[in-house]
Design a protein around this motif. Structure first.
Motif, short mmCIF file in Angstrom:
data_model
loop_
_atom_site.label_atom_id
_atom_site.label_comp_id
_atom_site.label_asym_id
_atom_site.label_seq_id
_atom_site.Cartn_x
_atom_site.Cartn_y
_atom_site.Cartn_z
N ASP A 173 0.83 -1.21 0.00
CA ASP A 173 0.00 0.00 0.00
C ASP A 173 0.86 1.26 0.00
O ASP A 173 1.99 1.27 0.50
CB ASP A 173 -0.89 0.01 1.25
N ARG A 174 0.25 2.32 -0.53
CA ARG A 174 0.91 3.63 -0.47
C ARG A 174 0.62 4.32 0.87
O ARG A 174 1.45 5.05 1.38
CB ARG A 174 0.46 4.51 -1.62
N PHE A 175 -0.56 4.09 1.40
CA PHE A 175 -0.91 4.63 2.71
C PHE A 175 -1.59 3.54 3.51
O PHE A 175 -2.50 2.86 3.02
CB PHE A 175 -1.84 5.84 2.59
N SER A 176 -1.16 3.36 4.75
CA SER A 176 -1.72 2.33 5.60
C SER A 176 -1.98 2.91 6.98
O SER A 176 -1.08 3.51 7.60
CB SER A 176 -0.75 1.14 5.70
N LEU A 177 -3.20 2.74 7.45
CA LEU A 177 -3.58 3.19 8.79
C LEU A 177 -4.08 1.99 9.58
O LEU A 177 -5.08 1.37 9.22
CB LEU A 177 -4.67 4.26 8.70
N GLU B 137 2.93 4.64 6.67
CA GLU B 137 2.16 3.70 7.48
C GLU B 137 2.16 4.18 8.93
O GLU B 137 3.22 4.47 9.50
CB GLU B 137 2.74 2.29 7.40
N LEU B 138 0.96 4.24 9.52
CA LEU B 138 0.79 4.68 10.89
C LEU B 138 0.01 3.63 11.67
O LEU B 138 -0.92 3.02 11.13
CB LEU B 138 0.03 6.02 10.93
N ARG C 91 5.36 -7.97 5.49
CA ARG C 91 6.04 -9.17 4.99
C ARG C 91 7.30 -8.83 4.22
O ARG C 91 8.31 -9.52 4.33
CB ARG C 91 5.10 -9.96 4.07
N LYS C 92 7.25 -7.76 3.45
CA LYS C 92 8.41 -7.40 2.63
C LYS C 92 8.98 -6.06 3.11
O LYS C 92 9.30 -5.91 4.26
CB LYS C 92 8.03 -7.38 1.15
N SER C 93 9.06 -5.08 2.23
CA SER C 93 9.83 -3.87 2.52
C SER C 93 8.94 -2.68 2.89
O SER C 93 7.74 -2.65 2.60
CB SER C 93 10.70 -3.49 1.32
N MET C 94 9.56 -1.70 3.54
CA MET C 94 8.92 -0.43 3.87
C MET C 94 9.75 0.70 3.26
O MET C 94 10.97 0.71 3.39
CB MET C 94 8.84 -0.26 5.39
N PHE D 206 9.92 5.03 2.92
CA PHE D 206 9.57 6.41 3.28
C PHE D 206 9.26 6.60 4.76
O PHE D 206 10.12 7.05 5.48
CB PHE D 206 8.47 6.96 2.37
N LEU D 207 8.07 6.27 5.27
CA LEU D 207 7.77 6.60 6.67
C LEU D 207 6.91 5.52 7.31
O LEU D 207 5.89 5.12 6.76
CB LEU D 207 7.05 7.95 6.75
N GLN D 208 7.32 5.12 8.52
CA GLN D 208 6.56 4.14 9.30
C GLN D 208 6.63 4.53 10.78
O GLN D 208 7.71 4.69 11.33
CB GLN D 208 7.14 2.73 9.10
N VAL D 209 5.46 4.67 11.40
CA VAL D 209 5.39 5.11 12.80
C VAL D 209 4.42 4.19 13.54
O VAL D 209 3.31 3.94 13.07
CB VAL D 209 4.92 6.57 12.92
#
Length: 591
Positions: free
Chosen positions: A265-269, A283-284, A292-295, A297-300
């Motif tokens: 996904d491009r955006f995940s909440l 992703e927030l 499962r795979k890669s992230m 830009f931004l993950q919080v």
């Protein structure tokens, strides 16, 4: 005979190509290759030679495909598909995806039957059965999915499944997947409605890099993933779709349902937590994110982030970040950061950073632990490494095998081979050119005990230890017949300026302070710069003597005698300061 649209919607227009995926005219598999003669070579070697001349790669699991088996091929000319069948046999499936031909072990075949119905609302229901084509037995825990609509489910013990599609009237392609079975697809039409809108999802294959087993095999991550999702991950493998967004309450309770672990996904909440294929955006989560795979830009996350492959960007968690492969960018955790390889960024943790290799800046409240690094590591307690070509700074201790730049610790540095500088109260190494500390235990360095005297008639016994260039000095001084300031503590740092077979020249800075029980009554300390030429009588015994420049400070009423060539003498704030030139000499035992 004329059939109405509603009747058409319940007819199976196209029955699966049971093994048709590999038999259809695929551009990669239908390419022609010619092999003159190959004798007793591994299958993997043959596949590598073919892919080197093509625009694709072969992807397979070494534990399933007999890649190391030796085979011989003579005078072959035909399609890649025919060659693969000749090399591997009929029990393997060949899937073609952009950039890859995926080889899987699939000796069994299945069949799927289904029908489409509609409820009173706008929801379309697809239901049916998945069975073994050989004996017609029901197949449980098979994944059934519509890849363009991003919906999936698992069959029950009777092989039965239901898929709910909301507000959709287009054609449907159901695919059934199960480990050791060949993928089987079924094309169906719902009510015939003319529309120019077509849903086509972008799918991509991500081969395993072989460096880790993924989140499905990690006990910590599996605690938050349902058994149904794990089974589906096993069935569907590394085929992933892309979507603009998803919203989850918990893993499985998502806008993508159970199919979320196959969607990037491009955006995940994630309100509490989520389990997705990966993130290519933001992703927030209130509690946790699992990919499962890669992230990118931004993950919080409020508690933890767990990524099965790599990250590139910013990753922040209240307690814990874990990246099973490569982490690049900024990683911040309230407690622990963990990755296989961290590079080109900043890693900050309240307790510890744990990596196999680190390149960049690591800051931890307690510990940084890694095998190799090429940056700077700063820890409140300790840095523990195997090889360090960067800088280690710790409040208590640094431990490393090979260090090539700097070790700086509040108490102790431990290493094997040091090409840089060690600074600490105690330095321990097999070899170290420039240790700076009160006590140095350098296995291949020099050590000595010297008995000497100075111009003020103090007798000194000093222990010197260090490396090829720098060494430390610690000892005591004693003045016979003195009423006060009888004992001195000597602490210093020296350098070997010249060190030949017979002659040597050392330079030292030494601080000598009185050891009075009541220092307020009489204070005495001297800072001295010494030049000490010497002569080696034999391998262990040497004589030395040389001048010194001294600055002595004592109380104004001190009875200490100052001898030598006095350069300056003044009294300030009840302290007497004397600058003078003196001389030192003695006997030294070396080993």
């Amino acid at each position: 005979m004329t059939l109405g649209p509603k009747r058409i919607s319940q007819i199976l227009l196209l029955f699966l190509l049971t093994s048709s995926i590999r038999l259809s005219a695929q551009s990669y598999l239908m390419k022609e290759v010619a092999i003159k003669e190959i004798k007793q070579q591994p299958i993997a070697s043959i596949l590598n030679k073919i892919s080197a001349k093509q625009d694709f790669y072969f992807a397979y699991n070494n534990r399933i495909i007999p890649a190391d088996s030796l085979v011989s091929v003579s005078g072959f000319h035909g399609t890649i598909f025919s060659l693969l069948e000749q090399l591997l046999g009929a029990n393997y499936q060949f899937k073609e995806v952009p950039g890859y031909i995926v080889l899987t072990f699939a000796p069994d075949k299945l069949t799927i039957s289904a029908e489409i119905t509609k409820d009173q609302g706008t929801q379309t229901l697809v239901r049916g059965y998945v069975r073994d084509i050989a004996d017609n037995k029901a197949i449980a825990q098979a994944s059934v999915y519509e890849k363009n609509l991003l919906v999936s489910t698992l069959t029950n013990d009777k092989g039965y499944f239901e898929l709910k599609l909301r507000a959709y009237n287009g054609s449907i392609k159901l695919t059934a997947s199960k480990e050791n079975y060949r993928d089987t697809s079924l094309f169906m039409l719902a009510d015939v409605i003319v529309s120019d809108k077509q849903i086509n999802k972008n799918y991509k294959y991500y081969p395993d890099n072989g460096s880790n087993k993924g989140v499905e095999h990690n006990r910590f991550a599996r605690f938050f993933i349902s058994s149904k999702q794990l089974v589906q991950d096993l069935n569907l493998g590394n085929y992933f779709a892309s979507a603009p967004y998803q919203v989850s309450f918990t893993p499985g309770l998502s806008t993508h349902g159970m199919y979320s672990s196959q969607v990037i996904d491009r955006f995940s909440l994630n309100l509490l937590g989520g389990y997705t294929a990966g993130i290519n955006g933001v992703e927030l989560a209130g509690v946790f994110n699992i990919n499962r795979k890669s992230m990118r830009f931004l993950q919080v996350a409020g508690i933890f982030n767990f990524v099965g492959d790599s990250t590139r960007g910013i990753q922040m968690a209240g307690i814990y970040n874990n990246v099973l492969n490569n982490a690049r960018g900024i990683q911040i955790a309230g407690a622990v950061n963990q990755s296989r390889n961290f590079s080109n960024g900043i890693q900050m943790a309240g307790l510890a950073n744990v990596d196999q290799t680190a390149k960049g800046l690591q800051v931890a409240g307690l510990i940084n632990k890694y095998n190799t690094d090429k940056g700077a590591t700063i820890a409140g307690l300790a840095n523990i490494a195997r090889d360090s070509s960067g800088t280690q700074i710790a409040g208590l201790m640094n431990i490393g095998k090979n260090v090539s730049t700097l070790q700086l610790a509040g108490f102790i540095n431990v290493a094997k081979k040091v090409k840089g500088t060690q600074i600490g109260f105690i330095n321990i190494a097999d070899s170290s050119d420039r240790p700076i500390g009160i006590i140095n235990f350098i296995k291949n360095g020099g050590k000595s005990i010297a008995v000497s005297t100075d111009e003020n008639r103090y007798m000194h016994v000093d222990f010197r230890s260090g490396g090829r260039v720098l060494y430390s000095l610690v000892g005591i001084g004693y003045k016979l017949g003195a009423d006060k300031n009888k004992f001195l503590l000597d602490v210093g740092l020296g350098a070997h300026i010249v060190n030949n077979n017979r002659f040597f020249l050392d330079g030292e800075y030494v601080n000598s302070s009185s050891l009075n029980t009541d220092p307020k009554k009489d204070v005495y300390h001297t800072n001295a710069l010494k030049i000490l030429p010497g002569y080696k009588i034999n391998k262990h015994l040497a004589l030395f003597a040389g001048p010194s420049i001294n600055l002595t400070s004592s109380t104004a009423n001190s009875t200490a005698d100052i001898h030598g060539w006095i350069i300056n003498n003044n009294t300030n704030n009840n302290h007497k300061n004397t600058a003078y030139v003196g001389i030192n000499g003695g006997l030294q035992w070396m080993w």
